[in-house]
Write a protein that holds these residues in place. Structure first.
Motif, PDB file in Angstrom:
ATOM      1  N   ARG A   1       0.833  -1.195   0.000  1.00  0.00           N
ATOM      2  CA  ARG A   1       0.000   0.000   0.000  1.00  0.00           C
ATOM      3  C   ARG A   1       0.877   1.258   0.000  1.00  0.00           C
ATOM      4  N   PRO A   2       0.321   2.396  -0.433  1.00  0.00           N
ATOM      5  CA  PRO A   2       1.149   3.591  -0.614  1.00  0.00           C
ATOM      6  C   PRO A   2       1.955   3.992   0.616  1.00  0.00           C
ATOM      7  N   HIS A   3       1.345   3.936   1.801  1.00  0.00           N
ATOM      8  CA  HIS A   3       2.082   4.377   2.988  1.00  0.00           C
ATOM      9  C   HIS A   3       3.160   3.377   3.403  1.00  0.00           C
ATOM     10  N   GLU A   4       3.163   2.178   2.803  1.00  0.00           N
ATOM     11  CA  GLU A   4       4.171   1.177   3.127  1.00  0.00           C
ATOM     12  C   GLU A   4       5.317   1.141   2.122  1.00  0.00           C
ATOM     13  N   THR A   5       5.218   1.930   1.044  1.00  0.00           N
ATOM     14  CA  THR A   5       6.159   1.808  -0.059  1.00  0.00           C
ATOM     15  C   THR A   5       7.594   2.071   0.374  1.00  0.00           C
ATOM     16  N   GLY A   6       7.820   3.145   1.129  1.00  0.00           N
ATOM     17  CA  GLY A   6       9.180   3.485   1.549  1.00  0.00           C
ATOM     18  C   GLY A   6       9.800   2.394   2.401  1.00  0.00           C
ATOM     19  N   SER A   7       9.037   1.905   3.375  1.00  0.00           N
ATOM     20  CA  SER A   7       9.542   0.849   4.239  1.00  0.00           C
ATOM     21  C   SER A   7       9.785  -0.434   3.457  1.00  0.00           C
ATOM     22  N   ALA A   8       8.869  -0.753   2.535  1.00  0.00           N
ATOM     23  CA  ALA A   8       9.008  -1.982   1.747  1.00  0.00           C
ATOM     24  C   ALA A   8      10.247  -1.921   0.856  1.00  0.00           C
ATOM     25  N   ALA A   9      10.438  -0.799   0.164  1.00  0.00           N
ATOM     26  CA  ALA A   9      11.593  -0.667  -0.723  1.00  0.00           C
ATOM     27  C   ALA A   9      12.899  -0.715   0.063  1.00  0.00           C
ATOM     28  N   GLY A  10      12.931  -0.036   1.221  1.00  0.00           N
ATOM     29  CA  GLY A  10      14.142  -0.055   2.039  1.00  0.00           C
ATOM     30  C   GLY A  10      14.460  -1.440   2.559  1.00  0.00           C
ATOM     31  N   LEU A  11      13.416  -2.163   2.987  1.00  0.00           N
ATOM     32  CA  LEU A  11      13.639  -3.502   3.527  1.00  0.00           C
ATOM     33  C   LEU A  11      14.074  -4.468   2.424  1.00  0.00           C
ATOM     34  N   LEU A  12      13.465  -4.369   1.242  1.00  0.00           N
ATOM     35  CA  LEU A  12      13.882  -5.224   0.128  1.00  0.00           C
ATOM     36  C   LEU A  12      15.337  -4.970  -0.249  1.00  0.00           C
TER      37      LEU A  12
END
Length: 434
Positions: free
Chosen positions: A371-382
Motif C-alpha cells: 500500500r502507498p504508505h508502506e512503499t518506503g519501508s518496503a523498498a528499504g527492507l527489500l
C-alpha cells in the motif's frame, strides 16, 4: 514542487545522485575480481578474500534503513554529503592499507558510509521533480545501476592488471570529490514529521547478521554456536520490532504472505547472483591460474545476458505473461549454473539471461501488493535484504570453495539455493491481492 527547488539546475542535481549510485555499485562489485590479487599483495589466510567483499555489504545492509531515517531527521542533502565525505576517506584508507585486517576494517567503513548515501537518493529526487519529470528521473536509475554492475568487475580487472589493486579503491576519490563539488545543486529536504531512531533494532540486526556471516567465511569449532546465536538475535529483532514504538520495519507489511515471500526470494536469489560473481573469478584465478584481466572479461557474457534479458523482460515478457516469467528466469539461471559447474564457462551468458528475466517480474510482483504508505519501508527492507543476501552468498560460496579446494560443491549449493528461491516466490505468482 517546493519553491526552494523550482529554479535549481535539477538535472545537474540528478547527475550528482546517479553518480553516487554508480560509485556504490562499482565499489560493491569491483573487488570481486581483484580479491585474489589483493590477497597476494597482503599476505594472510585465504578466507580474507570473501571478507574483502562481505565487509562492505554487511554494514551496508544492516545500516541501510537507519541511514534513511537519519536523512529524515537531519536532512537528506546534509546526510548525503557526510556519507560521500566518509566514503572518500574510507576509500583512501583502503588504498593505503598495509595489511588485510586494516583493509577489511576500511571496507566496513565504506559500507557504513554507503548506507548514509544511497537511502537519500530517492527522497532527493522526489524533492527535485514531480509529474512526468519525476517518472523520467526515477527511470534513469535502472540503466545507471545496470551499467555500473556490468562495469564493476571489468574495471576492477583492468585496473588491477594495468596498475595495482590499490587503484581499484582510488577510483572512488575523483568520483567522490566531483559529487561533493556538485552537491551544491541538491536541495535540503527532510521528513515533515521527525521520526525516531530505533538504535536497539539496528544493533540487533547488525549483530545477528554478523554472527551468521562470520562462521560461513571462517568455519571452525564455534561455527554452529555462532550461527545459532545469530539466528537467535534475528528472531529477537523480530519480537522487538513488534513492541517498539518506532520500528525499523513497517509491521503491516507482514499481514499478507506475499511480502515475506518476496523477502525470502530476494535473500536467496541475491545470494546466488552475488556469490557467483565472486566464485567464478576465484575458481579461474586460484584454481586455473588465469590472470585478473582474463577473469574479469570472462564475466562479460553474464553482464551482457543480464542487460539484454532485463530489457526484453520489461518491454515484452512481463506485460504478456506476468509474474510467471520469474520461474523461466530461475530455470535459465539453474541451467547456466549446472553448465558452468561442469566447466562450460561461456554458459555464464545463460546465467545472465536468467538473472535479467527474473529480476524485472520479481520486483514488480514484490511491490504490487504494497500500500502507498508502506512503499518506503518496503523498498528499504527489500534493498537491505538484497544486500544481506549478497553478503551471505559471498560468505557461503566463497567459504565452501576455500574450505574444499573445489568449486563443484559451491556450484551444487548454488543450484540448490536457486531451486529454493523458486519455491519461495510461488506466493508472488498468485493473482490474489491483499
Amino acid at each position: 514542487m517546493p519553491t526552494t527547488t523550482r529554479y535549481r539546475p535539477r538535472w545537474a542535481a540528478l547527475a550528482v545522485l546517479l553518480t553516487a549510485e554508480a560509485m556504490n555499485l562499482l565499489d560493491a562489485t569491483i573487488v570481486q575480481v581483484a580479491g585474489p590479487v589483493i590477497h597476494d599483495g597482503l599476505p594472510g589466510p585465504a578466507a580474507d578474500i570473501p571478507w574483502f567483499s562481505a565487509a562492505y555489504t554487511l554494514p551496508f545492509a544492516a545500516l541501510l534503513i537507519t541511514g534513511g531515517r537519519l536523512g529524515d531527521v537531519f536532512g537528506r542533502a546534509k546526510t548525503f554529503k557526510i556519507g560521500v565525505t566518509a566514503f572518500v576517506l574510507a576509500s583512501l584508507a583502503c588504498a593505503a592499507a598495509p595489511e588485510a585486517a586494516l583493509l577489511i576494517g576500511a571496507r566496513a567503513l565504506q559500507g557504513a558510509a554507503a548506507a548514509l548515501i544511497i537511502p537519500q537518493t530517492i527522497g532527493l529526487i522526489r524533492a527535485l521533480f514531480d509529474g512526468a519529470e519525476l517518472a523520467k528521473a526515477l527511470g534513469s536509475i535502472g540503466p545507471v545501476m545496470g551499467l555500473s554492475a556490468v562495469a564493476g568487475p571489468l574495471v576492477g580487472g583492468l585496473l588491477t592488471q594495468a596498475l595495482s589493486w590499490r587503484a581499484v579503491f582510488l577510483v572512488n576519490v575523483p568520483l567522490g570529490l566531483a559529487v561533493l563539488l556538485a552537491a551544491r545543486f541538491l536541495p535540503e529536504d527532510k521528513a515533515a514529521t521527525r521520526p525516531k531512531l530505533d538504535l536497539t533494532g539496528t544493533l540487533l540486526v547488525a549483530a545477528g547478521a554478523g554472527l551468521l556471516v562470520y562462521p560461513l567465511i571462517s568455519p571452525g569449532g564455534t561455527a554452529w554456536p555462532l550461527l545459532a546465536a545469530g539466528a537467535a538475535l534475528l528472531v529477537g529483532f523480530g519480537f522487538q520490532q513488534r513492541r517498539t514504538a518506532a520500528p525499523l520495519v513497517e509491521p503491516s507489511l507482514f499481514a499478507h504472505r506475499g511480502f515475506p515471500a518476496a523477502l525470502a526470494g530476494s535473500l536467496l536469489y541475491f545470494a546466488v547472483m552475488t556469490g557467483l560473481m565472486l566464485l567464478v573469478p576465484m575458481r579461474l584465478q586460484l584454481g586455473e591460474g588465469v590472470d585478473v584481466r582474463t577473469a574479469s572479461l570472462t564475466l562479460l557474457p553474464l553482464s551482457a545476458g543480464l542487460a539484454v534479458s532485463s530489457w526484453v523482460a520489461g518491454s515484452w515478457l512481463v506485460p504478456k505473461f506476468g509474474s510467471r516469467v520469474m520461474f523461466a528466469g530461475l530455470g535459465l539461471l539453474l541451467a547456466g549454473i549446472l553448465a558452468v559447474a561442469g566447466g562450460v564457462t561461456p554458459a555464464l551468458a545463460l546465467c545472465g539471461l536468467g538473472m535479467g528475466t527474473f529480476t524485472v517480474p520479481f520486483f514488480t510482483a514484490a511491490l504490487q501488493r504494497v500500500r502507498p504508505h508502506e512503499t518506503g519501508s518496503a523498498a528499504g527492507l527489500l534493498n537491505a535484504v538484497q544486500q544481506l543476501g549478497g553478503t551471505l552468498g559471498v560468505a557461503l560460496f566463497g567459504g565452501l570453495y576455500l574450505s574444499s579446494g573445489s568449486a563443484t560443491t559451491a556450484f551444487g549449493v548454488a543450484a540448490g539455493v536457486t531451486v529454493a528461491a523458486a519455491v519461495a516466490v510461488v506466493p508472488l505468482s498468485s493473482r490474489r491481492g491483499r
